[in-house]
Design an enzyme around this catalytic site. Sequence first.
Site, PDB file in Angstrom:
ATOM      1  N   CYS A  94       0.824  -1.206   0.000  1.00  0.00           N
ATOM      2  CA  CYS A  94       0.000   0.000   0.000  1.00  0.00           C
ATOM      3  C   CYS A  94       0.859   1.258   0.000  1.00  0.00           C
ATOM      4  O   CYS A  94       0.344   2.371  -0.096  1.00  0.00           O
ATOM      5  CB  CYS A  94      -0.987   0.003   1.160  1.00  0.00           C
ATOM      6  N   ALA A 148      -0.931 -18.121   3.040  1.00  0.00           N
ATOM      7  CA  ALA A 148      -1.049 -16.659   3.099  1.00  0.00           C
ATOM      8  C   ALA A 148      -0.710 -16.130   1.719  1.00  0.00           C
ATOM      9  O   ALA A 148       0.183 -15.309   1.535  1.00  0.00           O
ATOM     10  CB  ALA A 148      -0.106 -16.108   4.167  1.00  0.00           C
ATOM     11  N   ILE A 177      -9.276 -28.241   6.817  1.00  0.00           N
ATOM     12  CA  ILE A 177      -8.263 -29.266   7.101  1.00  0.00           C
ATOM     13  C   ILE A 177      -7.516 -28.848   8.368  1.00  0.00           C
ATOM     14  O   ILE A 177      -6.844 -27.807   8.369  1.00  0.00           O
ATOM     15  CB  ILE A 177      -7.263 -29.371   5.923  1.00  0.00           C
ATOM     16  N   GLY A 193      -4.055  -4.781   5.201  1.00  0.00           N
ATOM     17  CA  GLY A 193      -2.853  -5.217   5.912  1.00  0.00           C
ATOM     18  C   GLY A 193      -3.120  -5.385   7.395  1.00  0.00           C
ATOM     19  O   GLY A 193      -2.632  -6.321   8.035  1.00  0.00           O
ATOM     20  N   THR A 214      -8.435 -23.825   8.428  1.00  0.00           N
ATOM     21  CA  THR A 214      -9.289 -24.196   7.297  1.00  0.00           C
ATOM     22  C   THR A 214     -10.040 -25.478   7.657  1.00  0.00           C
ATOM     23  O   THR A 214      -9.910 -25.986   8.775  1.00  0.00           O
ATOM     24  CB  THR A 214      -8.441 -24.444   6.035  1.00  0.00           C
ATOM     25  N   GLY A 243      -9.432  -4.061  -8.385  1.00  0.00           N
ATOM     26  CA  GLY A 243      -9.671  -4.999  -7.298  1.00  0.00           C
ATOM     27  C   GLY A 243      -8.798  -6.231  -7.351  1.00  0.00           C
ATOM     28  O   GLY A 243      -7.981  -6.396  -8.267  1.00  0.00           O
ATOM     29  N   TYR A 284     -10.301  17.327  25.334  1.00  0.00           N
ATOM     30  CA  TYR A 284     -10.382  18.622  24.664  1.00  0.00           C
ATOM     31  C   TYR A 284      -9.214  19.530  25.024  1.00  0.00           C
ATOM     32  O   TYR A 284      -8.850  19.656  26.184  1.00  0.00           O
ATOM     33  CB  TYR A 284     -11.689  19.336  25.048  1.00  0.00           C
TER      34      TYR A 284
END
Lengths: 456, 456
Positions: free
Chosen positions: A42, A116, A277, A303, A275, A247, A427
């Site tokens: 990014c 990943a 598995i 990320g 998963t 995308g 504040y």
Amino acid sequence: MKIVIIGGGAGGLSTASNIRKLDKNAKITVITRDENIAYSPCAIPYVLSGQVDHFKDIIMHQPEDYLERDIEVITRAEVFEVSSGEKTIKYNRIAPLSRIPSGESVELSYDYLVIATGGAPITPPIEGTDLEGVFKIRTIKDGETIKKWAQKSKKVVVVGAGLIGLEMAFGLKKMGLDVTINEMLPQIVPRSLDPSMALIVQKYLEKEGIKVILGKGMEKITGKERVEGVVYEDESFEADMVIMATGVRPETKLAKMAGCELGRWAVKVNEKMQTSIPSVYAVGDCVEVVDAITGHPTQSPLGSTAVRQAKIAARNIAGAGAEFKPVLNAMVSKIGELEFGSVGLTESFATQNGMEVISGKSRALTKARYYPGAKRIDVMMVCNPRGRIIGCQIIAKERVAERVDTMALAIAKNVTCHELSTTEFSYAPPVSMVIDPIILAAEAACEKLKNSLKNK
Amino acid sequence: MKIVIIGGGAGGLSTASNIRKLDKNAKITVITRDENIAYSPCAIPYVLSGQVDHFKDIIMHQPEDYLERDIEVITRAEVFEVSSGEKTIKYNRIAPLSRIPSGESVELSYDYLVIATGGAPITPPIEGTDLEGVFKIRTIKDGETIKKWAQKSKKVVVVGAGLIGLEMAFGLKKMGLDVTINEMLPQIVPRSLDPSMALIVQKYLEKEGIKVILGKGMEKITGKERVEGVVYEDESFEADMVIMATGVRPETKLAKMAGCELGRWAVKVNEKMQTSIPSVYAVGDCVEVVDAITGHPTQSPLGSTAVRQAKIAARNIAGAGAEFKPVLNAMVSKIGELEFGSVGLTESFATQNGMEVISGKSRALTKARYYPGAKRIDVMMVCNPRGRIIGCQIIAKERVAERVDTMALAIAKNVTCHELSTTEFSYAPPVSMVIDPIILAAEAACEKLKNSLKNK
């Protein structure tokens, strides 16, 4: 314990680091196709814009850094076989620079496999996307190629007005190019902003000299070998460069090969990031997650999400236990001076999905009115009919990210606009208003709810 | 309905505005001793430092602005009698500039009285505080007088290292004076920061050329008519100006006269901001509140607190109903470039009050490591033995206030360090780190808890 991790991005490497923290003895191997690891994709647009000097600056670690923590990282290696029965994977070395498998195949066995593999840029079915001068953005190498090409180009069209599209457009504009953004939908950042908020960002882009074409799809990219122009139904113009920021599709090939169940969008995982598995975990852009508001599966290609998932996966692999919670997709982006962020659902998304919602807006300042440098800030808060906050969008030239984080927590904790409107905020004149813009938006939402009840 | 409000600060005027929003017909009268209204006393130091140009800039409204909303504001008027039996008050006009009652006394009757008399600066029992050149800070007039005196002065001692003390010291330093801050306790900002965090702020002040004397009390201020020097047990030095920033005592005289019950610190109110006399409400620095962590009465002399209380009082007076919640005293200050904030309890306070706590710290950056302009940020998170967060302190040169707000919400919602460590935060390289410094501090706290359990 032997752990093999496929993917050298935020998800894969964070999983490796987190496992190492919990288990001094595990043998951890990370395999990636990329020649670089541990960089921030990014950040590529910020190198184009010149805000970051070099591509090497955004690489945060080298394989040697991981070796110091006894994590082996194998770069330029392509996993071509996963056998979850045998608990083995096989990979080929990719010859340096050529990206052609060198034929040298290696087998590794594992106790746990972590997938990943991230996502791959989607190329829309437009004629001409194979021409020279049409780029996708995924790796540093893509960034370098784009930068080189841009240096000899004049006019670029960025297709897709999501975050990456806008950030790339701004980066290329800063390089001196004539930049057009083209989005098929009638607004920019359709996933995270409602139309009225998107318009604020659009106006900023236009003020910066970027053209924005909305609500029409490109029909084709013209040129012989290289890009010469783009064609729409009602117009066409010259261009020597096209960036596809349309995308990302989860890379699920290896997960499928392992026999992992896929969901609607991507690899299915349970709250442990496991998963179907049991010995195979998955994290990052290649998995699907649960939306905290709708309860439906969704994607969270961020990320920050990958890093949180990595922590959970690592804890479970190391036997410590932890659960990944449904996501709100808290996001923030900075384009030039303008910061904008969003968390939860937009009003448009909620309405399109049959939810009844109201929204409250505020337009205020980031500091006390009299304090020099106070910037305009816009907040839009989306609530359900009982006042529960389900989304929030914030735009200003400073101090957006942390407000998004406050709202992420508020939404996660089921806070209503009524409760938020009397919540404690800090504040001081140089940094805030005595009534925070978030509170003002919550008050506006309460008012809307009151009026909508009256009308019933 | 007739409402009389005594006090023209944040508490009094916000109550007036909020009542008007809910009730178009109420007769609302605000009475104040001050010649100015609707200004931000906490902005006085920024006029000295030159960050804000003029004192008039920090006055946000004039009585005429309120008259437009049919709220009568009477300035330079001293209420000298409150009869809660008769439901009347009497006030005298203070002659312009002389502050001497002119004898013209007026009686007003009310249905509801709101006491928003604020606090008065405490003058410590030191010899010489009546000399010319010794100042307290409360009103704009005080600010103007200090500015004039400072223009012909060389050396100033600021007594008290709370927020106002530090901000005044910095303002006077920017005016070119030789500035010393003197705090009796062994650290600065003792109420809001733990020693190690206070030291970061202290070093910044010292780098800016401000001297800091800690852990000793001034014995006397010397001089014939005007300040000539200050004397400590072991040293004395010349000074031509002394600022007393030694705290504020709630002004409870009129509340007492009305027969309102006082608590340990100030006027007692219930969660509706109602005193022991049903027709009398009180808001702002003159009331005591409940500490959200300890459950004990405490003070919250903050403009943001007064504004929240005003909203609650107004709703109840107008019959709408609302409850003021226990406070966390979320605060933030900016001294020059350094921003620091705190919410909840410090570790020191908790320990001194017999609570068992641990704390987690992080030192990180405000942006991605490679992004130019990333600033150091320090976070200290205080948790109870079950991990519940009870306090947080943050220091950095940017983006502190909103993180304090996130932590205020986290504490209010009973979030633990474990939960926070996997909470969703937004991320983009120019505005944050992929793992927020707050998360890092939460992780450090989790680690400490784990180790402390092991040792048991």
